[in-house]
Scaffold this active site. Structure first.
Site, short mmCIF file in Angstrom:
data_model
loop_
_atom_site.label_atom_id
_atom_site.label_comp_id
_atom_site.label_asym_id
_atom_site.label_seq_id
_atom_site.Cartn_x
_atom_site.Cartn_y
_atom_site.Cartn_z
N ASP A 37 3.18 5.64 2.03
CA ASP A 37 3.85 5.87 3.31
C ASP A 37 3.80 4.61 4.17
O ASP A 37 2.87 3.81 4.08
CB ASP A 37 3.16 7.03 4.05
CG ASP A 37 4.07 7.70 5.07
OD1 ASP A 37 4.49 8.85 4.81
OD2 ASP A 37 4.36 7.08 6.12
N ASN A 90 10.63 11.10 -1.84
CA ASN A 90 10.80 12.02 -0.72
C ASN A 90 11.17 11.34 0.61
O ASN A 90 11.68 12.00 1.51
CB ASN A 90 9.49 12.82 -0.58
CG ASN A 90 9.43 13.61 0.69
OD1 ASN A 90 10.22 14.54 0.89
ND2 ASN A 90 8.51 13.24 1.58
N SER A 145 19.14 16.90 0.81
CA SER A 145 19.21 17.66 2.06
C SER A 145 20.46 18.51 1.99
O SER A 145 21.43 18.15 1.30
CB SER A 145 19.32 16.70 3.26
OG SER A 145 19.68 17.43 4.43
N TYR A 158 23.30 9.66 7.00
CA TYR A 158 22.28 10.55 6.43
C TYR A 158 22.91 11.47 5.39
O TYR A 158 22.47 11.53 4.23
CB TYR A 158 21.63 11.37 7.55
CG TYR A 158 20.54 12.30 7.08
CD1 TYR A 158 19.30 11.81 6.71
CD2 TYR A 158 20.76 13.68 6.99
CE1 TYR A 158 18.30 12.66 6.26
CE2 TYR A 158 19.76 14.53 6.55
CZ TYR A 158 18.54 14.02 6.18
OH TYR A 158 17.55 14.87 5.74
N LYS A 162 22.42 11.40 1.29
CA LYS A 162 21.79 12.55 0.63
C LYS A 162 22.72 13.12 -0.46
O LYS A 162 22.26 13.58 -1.50
CB LYS A 162 21.43 13.62 1.66
CG LYS A 162 20.29 13.20 2.60
CD LYS A 162 18.99 12.97 1.84
CE LYS A 162 17.81 12.79 2.76
NZ LYS A 162 16.55 12.60 2.04
N ILE A 191 13.50 22.71 7.92
CA ILE A 191 12.11 23.01 7.56
C ILE A 191 11.25 22.68 8.76
O ILE A 191 11.31 21.57 9.32
CB ILE A 191 11.68 22.13 6.35
CG1 ILE A 191 12.54 22.43 5.12
CG2 ILE A 191 10.20 22.33 6.04
CD1 ILE A 191 12.45 23.82 4.55
N LEU A 192 10.44 23.65 9.17
CA LEU A 192 9.63 23.45 10.38
C LEU A 192 8.37 22.63 10.08
O LEU A 192 7.27 23.16 9.97
CB LEU A 192 9.27 24.79 11.00
CG LEU A 192 10.43 25.50 11.68
CD1 LEU A 192 9.92 26.67 12.51
CD2 LEU A 192 11.25 24.57 12.55
N THR A 193 8.58 21.33 9.94
CA THR A 193 7.46 20.40 9.85
C THR A 193 6.88 20.27 11.27
O THR A 193 7.54 20.65 12.24
CB THR A 193 7.96 19.02 9.40
OG1 THR A 193 8.95 18.57 10.36
CG2 THR A 193 8.60 19.07 8.03
N1 LIG Z 1 12.35 18.65 7.80
C1 LIG Z 1 13.58 19.05 7.53
O1 LIG Z 1 14.14 19.98 8.16
C2 LIG Z 1 14.37 18.39 6.43
C3 LIG Z 1 15.62 18.93 6.09
C4 LIG Z 1 16.35 18.35 5.07
C5 LIG Z 1 15.85 17.24 4.40
N2 LIG Z 1 14.64 16.73 4.75
C6 LIG Z 1 14.18 15.55 4.01
O2 LIG Z 1 12.84 15.74 3.61
C7 LIG Z 1 12.19 14.47 3.52
C8 LIG Z 1 10.90 14.50 4.30
O3 LIG Z 1 11.21 14.85 5.65
P1 LIG Z 1 10.12 15.39 6.68
O4 LIG Z 1 10.86 16.32 7.58
O5 LIG Z 1 8.92 15.83 5.97
O6 LIG Z 1 9.86 14.05 7.50
P2 LIG Z 1 8.61 13.53 8.30
O7 LIG Z 1 9.17 12.66 9.37
O8 LIG Z 1 7.67 14.62 8.68
O9 LIG Z 1 7.89 12.60 7.21
C9 LIG Z 1 8.51 11.46 6.72
C10 LIG Z 1 7.45 10.48 6.28
O10 LIG Z 1 8.12 9.33 5.76
C11 LIG Z 1 7.48 8.17 6.27
N3 LIG Z 1 8.46 7.08 6.31
C12 LIG Z 1 9.48 6.91 7.15
N4 LIG Z 1 10.13 5.77 6.87
C13 LIG Z 1 9.48 5.21 5.81
C14 LIG Z 1 9.69 4.04 5.07
N5 LIG Z 1 10.67 3.17 5.34
N6 LIG Z 1 8.85 3.77 4.05
C15 LIG Z 1 7.83 4.62 3.74
N7 LIG Z 1 7.59 5.75 4.42
C16 LIG Z 1 8.42 6.05 5.45
C17 LIG Z 1 6.99 8.56 7.64
O11 LIG Z 1 5.93 7.71 8.06
C18 LIG Z 1 6.55 10.01 7.42
O12 LIG Z 1 5.19 10.09 7.04
C19 LIG Z 1 13.21 13.44 3.99
O13 LIG Z 1 13.88 12.88 2.90
C20 LIG Z 1 14.18 14.27 4.81
O14 LIG Z 1 15.46 13.68 4.86
C21 LIG Z 1 13.89 17.26 5.75
#
Ligand SMILES: NC(=O)c1ccc[n+]([C@@H]2O[C@H](COP(=O)([O-])OP(=O)(O)OC[C@H]3O[C@@H](n4cnc5c(N)ncnc54)[C@H](O)[C@@H]3O)[C@@H](O)[C@H]2O)c1
Length: 266
Positions: A37, A90, A145, A158, A162, A191-193
């Site tokens: 990360d 990811n 996504s 985006y 994707k 997704i409720l992160t």
């Molecule tokens: N959360 C959602 O609702 C959702 C929906 C659709 C797709 N996604 C996809 O799921 C994946 C994870 O998303 P999330 O919601 O868990 O995000 P998040 O922001 O919680 O986590 C993303 C992580 O990636 C790291 N990161 C960002 N840029 C980086 C880089 N250049 N190099 C290395 N690390 C990097 C960040 O530090 C973070 O720890 C992504 O691909 C996102 O597009 C998420």
């Protein structure tokens, strides 16, 4: 039951959200995980927590926009654990101020998002696959996504990157299947992160819920469990697919919730 016992897994973007939940899930099921990360401290803390619980993990710095950094992550994994069996590509992001509609989007941001969201997936595969071939096979899972399936009034880069991840997944599956490498995708809806929980208004969450077939929102564990399935031998005849994990949000004719409301008013 340890469903990925002894497997070596790289999780990019593993310090938070979906990546973190997946790292914890794979570790609980017996994998040795490399949490890569941009947030190095977060990656190291997540790995330490896994180690404290009796698992095996390391945290490493990764800048997914840089090819050398991706190669370093792969090299470090092989140096530490001897091979790579599972790659979870990811990392992905958008920029709501710059990733706008086609006329107004910032082209430098477009290039950045292509590198982080798409080229990083290609590069992860490019550097990890030779090690998987040597190991006799492997499983690659890419985070797409639902924005790669349905368009929006903003987030052009985006959604486009994707959608390309979905297609790249098929190319990898086609080209390396005979070497026992499977490649699948997971396409999350909302997704409720923790980040999403803190940033989304109740109105926006209600709007999402209105169009979900199911009466609840998605959680990071929903994606983690899908990735676990795709990483394990339980999915050994599945390749080139992207599983939509989205609560039925995009399932029906989009007018269904409106017709339901109309029928209640009659
Ligand atoms: N959360 C959602 O609702 C959702 C929906 C659709 C797709 N996604 C996809 O799921 C994946 C994870 O998303 P999330 O919601 O868990 O995000 P998040 O922001 O919680 O986590 C993303 C992580 O990636 C790291 N990161 C960002 N840029 C980086 C880089 N250049 N190099 C290395 N690390 C990097 C960040 O530090 C973070 O720890 C992504 O691909 C996102 O597009 C998420």
């Amino acid at each position: 039951m340890e469903r990925v016992q002894g497997k070596v897994a790289i999780i990019t973007g593993g310090a938070s959200g979906i990546g973190l939940a997946t790292a914890q899930t794979l570790a609980k099921e017996g994998a040795k995980v490399v949490i890569a990360d941009f947030n190095q401290k977060g990656a190291e803390a997540a790995a330490q927590e896994i180690v404290n619980q009796g698992g095996e993990a390391i945290g490493v710095f990764l800048d997914a926009s840089k090819l050398e950094s991706i190669k370093e992550t792969v090299d470090k994994t092989v140096e530490t654990y001897g091979t790579i069996n599972i790659l979870f590509n990811n990392v992905g992001l958008t920029n709501l101020k710059k990733d706008l509609d086609v006329v107004n989007l910032d082209l430098e941001e477009w290039d950045h998002l292509v590198n982080v969201n798409l080229r990083s997936v290609l590069a992860g595969c490019k550097y990890a696959i030779p090690h998987m071939v040597k190991a006799g096979g492997g499983a690659i899972i890419n985070t797409a996504s639902m924005a790669g399936f349905a368009s929006d009034i903003i987030r052009t880069a985006y959604g486009t990157t994707k959608a390309a991840v979905v297609h790249l997944t098929k190319y990898v599956a086609t080209q390396y299947g005979k070497q026992n490498i499977r490649c699948n995708g997971v396409a999350p809806g909302l997704i409720l992160t923790p980040a999403a929980k803190n940033n989304l208004s109740p109105e926006l969450l209600d709007t999402f819920m209105k169009y979900n077939a199911l009466p609840y929102h998605g959680e990071p564990e929903d994606i983690a469990n899908t990735v676990l399935f795709l990483a394990s031998d339980e999915s050994k005849f599945i390749t080139g697919q992207t599983i939509q994990v989205e609560g039925g949000h995009y399932l029906a004719n989009p007018t269904v919730p409106d017709f339901v409301a109309m029928s209640k008013n009659q």
